[in-house]
Motif scaffolding. Sequence first.
Motif, PDB file in Angstrom:
ATOM      1  N   ASP A  42       0.843  -1.204   0.000  1.00 44.86           N
ATOM      2  CA  ASP A  42       0.000   0.000   0.000  1.00 44.86           C
ATOM      3  C   ASP A  42       0.874   1.249   0.000  1.00 44.86           C
ATOM      4  O   ASP A  42       0.666   2.173  -0.790  1.00 44.86           O
ATOM      5  CB  ASP A  42      -0.899   0.033   1.250  1.00 44.86           C
ATOM      6  CG  ASP A  42      -2.079  -0.934   1.136  1.00 44.86           C
ATOM      7  OD1 ASP A  42      -2.265  -1.523   0.048  1.00 44.86           O
ATOM      8  OD2 ASP A  42      -2.805  -1.114   2.137  1.00 44.86           O
ATOM      9  N   ASP A  73       2.872   1.429  -3.207  1.00 42.65           N
ATOM     10  CA  ASP A  73       1.995   1.315  -4.378  1.00 42.65           C
ATOM     11  C   ASP A  73       2.583   0.354  -5.413  1.00 42.65           C
ATOM     12  O   ASP A  73       2.767   0.712  -6.583  1.00 42.65           O
ATOM     13  CB  ASP A  73       1.743   2.704  -4.978  1.00 42.65           C
ATOM     14  CG  ASP A  73       0.607   2.658  -5.998  1.00 42.65           C
ATOM     15  OD1 ASP A  73      -0.222   1.727  -5.947  1.00 42.65           O
ATOM     16  OD2 ASP A  73       0.547   3.564  -6.858  1.00 42.65           O
ATOM     17  N   ARG A 114      -4.315  -4.739  -6.470  1.00 39.16           N
ATOM     18  CA  ARG A 114      -2.864  -4.900  -6.519  1.00 39.16           C
ATOM     19  C   ARG A 114      -2.470  -6.371  -6.586  1.00 39.16           C
ATOM     20  O   ARG A 114      -1.300  -6.683  -6.832  1.00 39.16           O
ATOM     21  CB  ARG A 114      -2.237  -4.260  -5.276  1.00 39.16           C
ATOM     22  CG  ARG A 114      -1.604  -2.930  -5.556  1.00 39.16           C
ATOM     23  CD  ARG A 114      -0.687  -2.506  -4.429  1.00 39.16           C
ATOM     24  NE  ARG A 114      -1.433  -1.938  -3.325  1.00 39.16           N
ATOM     25  CZ  ARG A 114      -1.872  -0.687  -3.298  1.00 39.16           C
ATOM     26  NH1 ARG A 114      -1.650   0.117  -4.307  1.00 39.16           N
ATOM     27  NH2 ARG A 114      -2.550  -0.237  -2.274  1.00 39.16           N
TER      28      ARG A 114
END
Lengths: 448, 448
Positions: B215, B218, B256
């Motif tokens: 997170d 990224d 992701r």
Amino acid sequence: MSTDKPPVTCDLLIEAGFVVPIVPHGVVLEDHAVAVSGSRIVALLPIAEARARYQPLRTVSRPDAVLMPGMVNAHTHNPMTLLRGVADDLPLMEWLNQHIWPVEAAVIGPEFVADGMTLAIAEMLRGGTTCANENYFFPDVQAAVYKQHGFRALVGLPVIDFPTAWARTADEYFDRAGEVHDQWRDDELIGTAFAPHAPYTVNDANFEHIRMLSDQLDIPVHLHTHETAQEISDSLKQYGQRPLARLDRLGLVNDRLIAVHMTQLTDAEIHLCAERGVNVVHCPESNLKLASGFCPACALQRAGVNLAIGTDGCASNNDLDMFSETRTAAILAKAVAQDPTALDAATTLRAATLGGAIALGMGERIGSIEAGKQADLICVDLSQLETQPIHHVLSQLVYASARHLVSDVWIAGQPKLVQRQLLDIDVEALVANARHWRERIRTLHPAT
Amino acid sequence: MSTDKPPVTCDLLIEAGFVVPIVPHGVVLEDHAVAVSGSRIVALLPIAEARARYQPLRTVSRPDAVLMPGMVNAHTHNPMTLLRGVADDLPLMEWLNQHIWPVEAAVIGPEFVADGMTLAIAEMLRGGTTCANENYFFPDVQAAVYKQHGFRALVGLPVIDFPTAWARTADEYFDRAGEVHDQWRDDELIGTAFAPHAPYTVNDANFEHIRMLSDQLDIPVHLHTHETAQEISDSLKQYGQRPLARLDRLGLVNDRLIAVHMTQLTDAEIHLCAERGVNVVHCPESNLKLASGFCPACALQRAGVNLAIGTDGCASNNDLDMFSETRTAAILAKAVAQDPTALDAATTLRAATLGGAIALGMGERIGSIEAGKQADLICVDLSQLETQPIHHVLSQLVYASARHLVSDVWIAGQPKLVQRQLLDIDVEALVANARHWRERIRTLHPAT
């Protein structure tokens, strides 16, 4: 090991870095040579010994290649090569009714068959295939084209319960079958088989007639069988029997039967096939692409059924690539059997060569490198980076190589492909002709 | 159509008989050209218009070829290319315990990784792949080798619950991951992703740490997931949850996530993946060969999941052939869905290009031919007889062509392969080095 005898002449000595003779099973010989005289293999022996024993008219040396028997494509519709990719990704009935059949109706005839065959023969030779089990109309034309190119084939004599451009009535189908059979009965390269289309398009009387004639003439029966679940349920409705049970009632379940597809099989049916010596031709890529189902290839092989491999026609597959088909057969079998040891490399390669030969009734003549057999041979170059490093030759052949690595091809001792160059086929003219057919087909059937 | 403005300079103009831009979907443009400046695509337009508008420093003309985006191999273990075919046709645990792991233990290190990567890069370029999602140890070495060859890649930062040659403790895995990420964070070609090995080899704490860091940074999370039925039942025993449910509890089921294999999925799980934007990488040939199971690729795609395609590593597949993998994906999907319309040619080709790009977080930069995107492009020659006649270009690309028909490759506008010749890679030395590794491996692990 040398010998005291004076050297013997032979026509051709092929020396290779590796030889995969298929018989004995799973063997890879390093630095061996094959001596050929006329159309036949005379000996397989170490290179040093071969050089001492033979005085060849010609020597071919391929230190980076595997020498192996040519692939036997045990089910194909080669004239349809001109329809490669004409329609894809469609439900079966829409594909047939709106594309394949209308196009065929517009183009079929001796010219289409001959031109499609020639394109197919060039593709097969460049891909290491030396024998085909042909299933289409105009077997007279097919046989002539195969013969012209010195290509080995079993040509199917079509029988189907409706009129086509080849014949109109049952009598006519059988008459024409008889004529083609008589014409080629003693040929070294061309054989014939009955090719009833499928259980759902041939009635009992015609099957019985085929059984009688195939017994009399001692020729195989090449048949699409148990291709889809629909075929089984339709047969149960129409005959109260599954197709294989019906064929058994009609006397056709025996070692002359070349049963193609076989995606729907019970354990009892697998056992029956093994017991009767039925030959099963597995066409994995066609079965996948048409969503026909999964042939239990490993279960058949382990039950003792002779397994062969076929590409099916280019309208459904869309190529005549026996290397790709062999690889797909090997990997798919593992997933279907839920067993990564299913159809190992050696077993699958045997199916693609000797298995096909046996299915076609040619097991004594081709399919392995053994003295006395026909010299149907190919070299596969393993020197390129895509097949490096070579930990295991059989693994590289089945899982990493590809048809464009085939460097040389001989059929009955005659060279057909030499270092990727086709002999006796004008590739430029062939491609121009295919383009011409593409325009003709577009004109005749604008939906294409 | 010409323009009144004076011509604009550009670095490269590639003119092709056909262009398949991927976006818009399913489109084939005839006689179009792509203008490139620096690393970027400037325009896609008809050849005549391109000639009027641009003054290129260099023009490449390929009238018989398809120009398309490079393939994105969305899951691979490229150093293992040196283990191609080292062991096949074995039960999973015997394959791992008696072959792959002992060999890896004997050889793994920067030299093995660099040499395997170089062989893999050459193979990928010759096969039309321009971007790889890498998953192996020594990502520092991988990144350096990719960069050296100007090859685009997402390099995995390994996390696994036991010591390896790359790191010994969780802290060390994360420290080394951070170092590699920092070193490459602003690179145009090389990106990084977390690569926790699999749900059964990474504990909850490490997964939570990965979620937090991914997170923050990224970057994607590249994970083998739901590969086999065994994985599911083991997870149920150990955690009382299926792996995907466990990952969801740990906060990892989002856009992701690059979830590789996914052969075991309920309808609810497919729906969850669609809803959360999970990317699924389908590795059909690895799944077949290892008998892992069948990924419901069509159901995933129809549910709206972003589908990508990967070859897996050469120890299991045994090649890095995205053309073969794409074809297998397309035909297998039909059989698994029992629907011949499943994963049509255009949809499968999108998965192999743009689908992969999106999965890797590069959907805005590569995967299609659109102005502003990176010029990662390939030409596929359709003039050979094996792809004739050309009734439909997309059909030929997916169902009849093969990687050796790739004639030219550019990455970020730089030529990498020109008319089948690799630039900047000494193929002879590469093959010699692979042969050297074959001997070393045989010495280190005689069972090979």
